[in-house]
Design a protein around this motif. Structure first.
Motif, mmCIF file in Angstrom:
data_model
loop_
_atom_site.group_PDB
_atom_site.id
_atom_site.type_symbol
_atom_site.label_atom_id
_atom_site.label_comp_id
_atom_site.label_asym_id
_atom_site.label_seq_id
_atom_site.Cartn_x
_atom_site.Cartn_y
_atom_site.Cartn_z
ATOM 1 N N LYS A 75 -9.702 0.812 8.915
ATOM 2 C CA LYS A 75 -7.559 1.178 9.666
ATOM 3 C C LYS A 75 -6.851 1.597 7.799
ATOM 4 O O LYS A 75 -6.327 2.004 8.529
ATOM 5 C CB LYS A 75 -7.254 -0.423 9.581
ATOM 6 C CG LYS A 75 -7.992 -0.714 11.223
ATOM 7 C CD LYS A 75 -7.742 -1.870 11.443
ATOM 8 C CE LYS A 75 -8.478 -2.551 12.614
ATOM 9 N NZ LYS A 75 -7.937 -4.253 12.516
ATOM 10 N N GLN A 132 5.382 -5.731 7.697
ATOM 11 C CA GLN A 132 5.069 -4.517 8.203
ATOM 12 C C GLN A 132 3.931 -3.599 7.786
ATOM 13 O O GLN A 132 3.237 -3.330 8.824
ATOM 14 C CB GLN A 132 6.096 -3.117 7.634
ATOM 15 C CG GLN A 132 7.553 -4.504 7.950
ATOM 16 C CD GLN A 132 9.052 -3.193 7.627
ATOM 17 O OE1 GLN A 132 8.916 -2.647 6.317
ATOM 18 N NE2 GLN A 132 10.539 -4.237 8.274
ATOM 19 N N ALA A 133 3.473 -3.971 6.189
ATOM 20 C CA ALA A 133 2.743 -2.588 6.522
ATOM 21 C C ALA A 133 1.227 -3.147 6.680
ATOM 22 O O ALA A 133 0.643 -2.160 7.600
ATOM 23 C CB ALA A 133 1.451 -3.004 5.029
ATOM 24 N N ASN A 145 4.318 -8.260 2.277
ATOM 25 C CA ASN A 145 4.416 -6.925 3.078
ATOM 26 C C ASN A 145 3.839 -6.658 4.594
ATOM 27 O O ASN A 145 3.061 -6.561 5.222
ATOM 28 C CB ASN A 145 4.355 -5.934 2.450
ATOM 29 C CG ASN A 145 4.637 -4.414 3.653
ATOM 30 O OD1 ASN A 145 5.745 -4.651 4.182
ATOM 31 N ND2 ASN A 145 4.738 -3.315 2.640
ATOM 32 N N SER A 166 0.870 -4.975 10.023
ATOM 33 C CA SER A 166 1.285 -4.516 11.644
ATOM 34 C C SER A 166 1.148 -2.461 11.559
ATOM 35 O O SER A 166 0.396 -2.755 12.110
ATOM 36 C CB SER A 166 2.229 -5.026 11.682
ATOM 37 O OG SER A 166 3.198 -4.164 11.584
ATOM 38 N N LYS A 167 1.967 -2.393 10.626
ATOM 39 C CA LYS A 167 1.327 -1.059 10.445
ATOM 40 C C LYS A 167 0.010 -0.392 10.838
ATOM 41 O O LYS A 167 0.036 0.813 11.944
ATOM 42 C CB LYS A 167 2.222 -0.222 9.109
ATOM 43 C CG LYS A 167 2.138 1.293 9.610
ATOM 44 C CD LYS A 167 2.911 2.482 8.172
ATOM 45 C CE LYS A 167 2.877 2.943 8.544
ATOM 46 N NZ LYS A 167 3.164 4.034 7.081
ATOM 47 N N PHE A 168 -0.748 -1.227 9.818
ATOM 48 C CA PHE A 168 -2.379 -0.753 9.710
ATOM 49 C C PHE A 168 -2.933 -1.703 10.531
ATOM 50 O O PHE A 168 -4.290 -1.225 11.149
ATOM 51 C CB PHE A 168 -2.515 -0.848 8.955
ATOM 52 C CG PHE A 168 -2.801 -0.049 7.434
ATOM 53 C CD1 PHE A 168 -3.402 1.525 7.132
ATOM 54 C CD2 PHE A 168 -1.100 -0.195 6.357
ATOM 55 C CE1 PHE A 168 -2.940 2.648 6.604
ATOM 56 C CE2 PHE A 168 -0.868 0.906 5.665
ATOM 57 C CZ PHE A 168 -1.382 2.054 5.086
ATOM 58 N N GLY A 169 -2.646 -2.178 11.671
ATOM 59 C CA GLY A 169 -3.302 -2.812 12.425
ATOM 60 C C GLY A 169 -3.891 -4.325 12.078
ATOM 61 O O GLY A 169 -4.976 -4.347 12.754
#
Lengths: 157, 157
Positions: free
Chosen positions: B137, B89-90, B87, B92-95
């Motif tokens: 994070k 996206q997850a 995943n 990058s979402k959490f950086g």
DNA sequence: AATCAATTCATACTTTAGTATGAATGGTTT
DNA sequence: AAACCATTCATACTAAAGTATGAATTGATT
């Protein structure tokens, strides 16, 4: 091919008529070119060619389709969802008690010993002893390893 | 194709017989009406029959089999293990950085910080800082929670 | 050139985890 | 009744985990 089939009958009749017509035609031609006797071989050859063609046409028209079965295996993936099947055997194999299993489950959910104690209305030392015995039985050193093994063995979800 | 399967042969024979009967009938009619008989016509008829048979035989021999495809669906259970779909996206979402993800993966495998350090040829403090930033994070407090969340988010296997 | 993010390491500290040992209780089995 | 097991709790200790802060390096971006 079923000879009895109506279509085939019809075609056979048609063939007969055609044959008759052809014979009459031949007869007519024979009368017409009666003088040319040497043309007989050519005439015979013509008949041969003509009727060979007729035979071919008949065969193609009347013969059954020759079935060549082609088996195509179509793979259908059955998406069997990974349902959790509790592994009793593993539990008894390692000799885990109910409380130990319970503690392990809560550990796997990310709770600290203190949180587990609060959750089960027990003291912190109790959870620690459960933990220690658990690790001893599973032959691991840390809760993370215990959780990993527990999930692999399907004794926790 | 099987050359002239028995049935076709039989039918061809039947056809021949029918044809012969018709010819005889014609002949008989011809005799009946006192038309002058010539042996030539019989000869021609024989040729006709013969070459019709030849045509039929040729057609059966040379014609391509008409393929009738029969699709048989065969159910094959593919035990597709719940395949891990990373995943992105997850992440990058959490950086999360690469190292942090790497550390998290090793944490989930039950390794201690020291073991992770050894595994990645890094110092213990480095792993700790990675861990701390990771927890920050992911908004968790313990590695067990991080592992749980990581697996739920499919950012580790 | 300057800035930024990622990575690395360090030191000092607090918190949590885990071990060792002992003990009390209640239920089951021998 | 005695032995046994699971459960509970306690104390004291060691080990590991996690936090806080600071700093150096590197590669990419502005």
């Amino acid at each position: 091919m079923t000879l009895g089939n109506l279509n085939n009958y019809k075609e056979t009749l048609i063939y007969g008529v055609v044959l008759a017509v052809l014979l009459v035609l031949l007869r007519w031609l024979e009368l017409r070119f009666l003088i040319i006797t040497h043309a007989f071989e050519i005439y015979a050859a013509a008949i041969a060619v003509l009727f060979t063609g007729l035979g071919i046409w008949l065969a193609l028209k009347l013969s059954k389709p020759k079935i060549q079965t082609q088996i195509i295996e179509k793979v259908i993936e059955v998406p069997q969802q990974p349902q959790f099947v509790f592994n009793k055997q593993a539990v008894s194999k390692f000799g885990l008690s109910c409380r130990e299993l319970e503690v392990l489950q809560l550990m796997s959910e990310g709770l600290s010993n203190q949180e587990i104690a609060d959750h089960l209305f027990l003291s912190l030392p109790t959870i620690k002893t459960h933990g220690s015995r658990l690790f001893e039985k599973l032959e691991v050193r840390r809760r993370t390893q215990a959780v990993e093994l527990g999930k692999k063995l399907a004794i926790i979800r």
